[in-house]
Motif scaffolding. Sequence first.
Motif, PDB file in Angstrom:
ATOM      1  N   THR A   1       0.936  -1.555  -0.147  1.00 50.44           N
ATOM      2  CA  THR A   1      -0.165   0.291   0.336  1.00 50.44           C
ATOM      3  C   THR A   1       0.879   0.970  -0.057  1.00 50.44           C
ATOM      4  O   THR A   1      -0.079   2.160   0.358  1.00 50.44           O
ATOM      5  CB  THR A   1      -0.600  -0.091   1.157  1.00 50.44           C
ATOM      6  OG1 THR A   1      -0.350  -0.298   2.100  1.00 50.44           O
ATOM      7  CG2 THR A   1      -1.754  -0.915   1.066  1.00 50.44           C
ATOM      8  N   VAL A   2       1.625   0.810  -0.598  1.00 46.57           N
ATOM      9  CA  VAL A   2       2.553   1.819   0.243  1.00 46.57           C
ATOM     10  C   VAL A   2       2.922   3.266  -1.555  1.00 46.57           C
ATOM     11  O   VAL A   2       2.379   2.769  -2.296  1.00 46.57           O
ATOM     12  CB  VAL A   2       4.540   1.512  -0.053  1.00 46.57           C
ATOM     13  CG1 VAL A   2       4.998   0.774  -1.755  1.00 46.57           C
ATOM     14  CG2 VAL A   2       5.617   3.064   0.083  1.00 46.57           C
ATOM     15  N   LYS A   3       3.030   4.777  -1.106  1.00 50.16           N
ATOM     16  CA  LYS A   3       2.578   5.829  -1.816  1.00 50.16           C
ATOM     17  C   LYS A   3       4.096   6.161  -2.218  1.00 50.16           C
ATOM     18  O   LYS A   3       5.202   5.930  -1.858  1.00 50.16           O
ATOM     19  CB  LYS A   3       2.237   7.092  -1.411  1.00 50.16           C
ATOM     20  CG  LYS A   3       0.735   6.336  -1.148  1.00 50.16           C
ATOM     21  CD  LYS A   3      -0.199   7.769   0.070  1.00 50.16           C
ATOM     22  CE  LYS A   3      -1.344   7.985   0.332  1.00 50.16           C
ATOM     23  NZ  LYS A   3      -1.817   9.235   1.430  1.00 50.16           N
ATOM     24  N   PRO A   4       4.450   6.857  -3.346  1.00 54.48           N
ATOM     25  CA  PRO A   4       5.295   7.175  -4.530  1.00 54.48           C
ATOM     26  C   PRO A   4       6.489   7.821  -2.964  1.00 54.48           C
ATOM     27  O   PRO A   4       6.148   8.582  -3.010  1.00 54.48           O
ATOM     28  CB  PRO A   4       5.169   7.382  -5.705  1.00 54.48           C
ATOM     29  CG  PRO A   4       2.859   6.947  -5.636  1.00 54.48           C
ATOM     30  CD  PRO A   4       3.162   6.868  -5.054  1.00 54.48           C
ATOM     31  N   ALA A   5       7.546   7.621  -3.977  1.00 51.88           N
ATOM     32  CA  ALA A   5       8.931   8.749  -3.326  1.00 51.88           C
ATOM     33  C   ALA A   5       8.292  10.042  -3.426  1.00 51.88           C
ATOM     34  O   ALA A   5       7.193  10.719  -3.510  1.00 51.88           O
ATOM     35  CB  ALA A   5       9.801   8.432  -4.036  1.00 51.88           C
ATOM     36  N   GLY A   6       8.116  10.873  -1.588  1.00 52.96           N
ATOM     37  CA  GLY A   6       8.207  12.388  -2.090  1.00 52.96           C
ATOM     38  C   GLY A   6       6.539  12.584  -1.694  1.00 52.96           C
ATOM     39  O   GLY A   6       6.073  13.465  -1.637  1.00 52.96           O
TER      40      GLY A   6
END
Length: 253
Positions: free
Chosen positions: A173-178
């Motif tokens: 469920t991780v979101k993109p870098a930043g």
Amino acid sequence: MKKFLSAACILFLLSCNNATESSSNTKDSANTSNNNDSANTKSNDWVSLFDGKSTNGWHTYGRSTVGSAWNVDSGALHLSPPKKMKEFQNSEGGDIVTNDDYENFDLKVEWKIAPKGNSGIIFLVQEDTTKYKYTWNTGPEMQVLDNNGHPDAKIIKHRAGDLYDLISSSTETVKPAGQWNQAEIKLNQGKLELFLNGANVVTTTLWDDAWNKLVAGSKFKDMPGFAKSHSGKIALQDHGNEVWYRNIQIKKL
């Protein structure tokens, strides 16, 4: 007649006195109940580990202060490693740890990572630099990573949200870098649960036979102090990459 009136007066006064005592006892009981409720509320309160303005409550592992590479940026703890030094754990940075130890707890924290970045949230850390050089020699880690850019993402059990090198996330469920991610680590009487952006991604039990087999099959197998203690410090990892942490709060269970 006078004797009758005197007796009546005495009975009336006694009745009033009993009523007053009863009322006082009721108030005392209510106050005691309120005090107990207040104490229970306080024991179950969330406590902030970061005030959004300073590094109070933290220090670099093995030192008395926080390394200069860590600073407060727009209400977040920000690690900005010197560009001239590519290696992590350098003299200006290093993992930072809480001043206090925690046993059964619920930890919530938001993090975001720079492109191609790597970091981690480590817990049950034993700060004994005569025995353990790094925080991860004793503490398990919830991985913080740019899954789309860092080479560690190609390694199973090394992706964001994983219990690093031990258990892969059940769902990603991780979101993109930043972008900000919400992480939660809940440890109570050996039961460990990791959450990422609201999803339960890892559930396991520490210190039983199954756990010991997991550790024996990991990179931590030759670290005798790894995950042995039932309490320890919380650490935010310096892996040589830019990372931010905010809204760090903990509740004792």
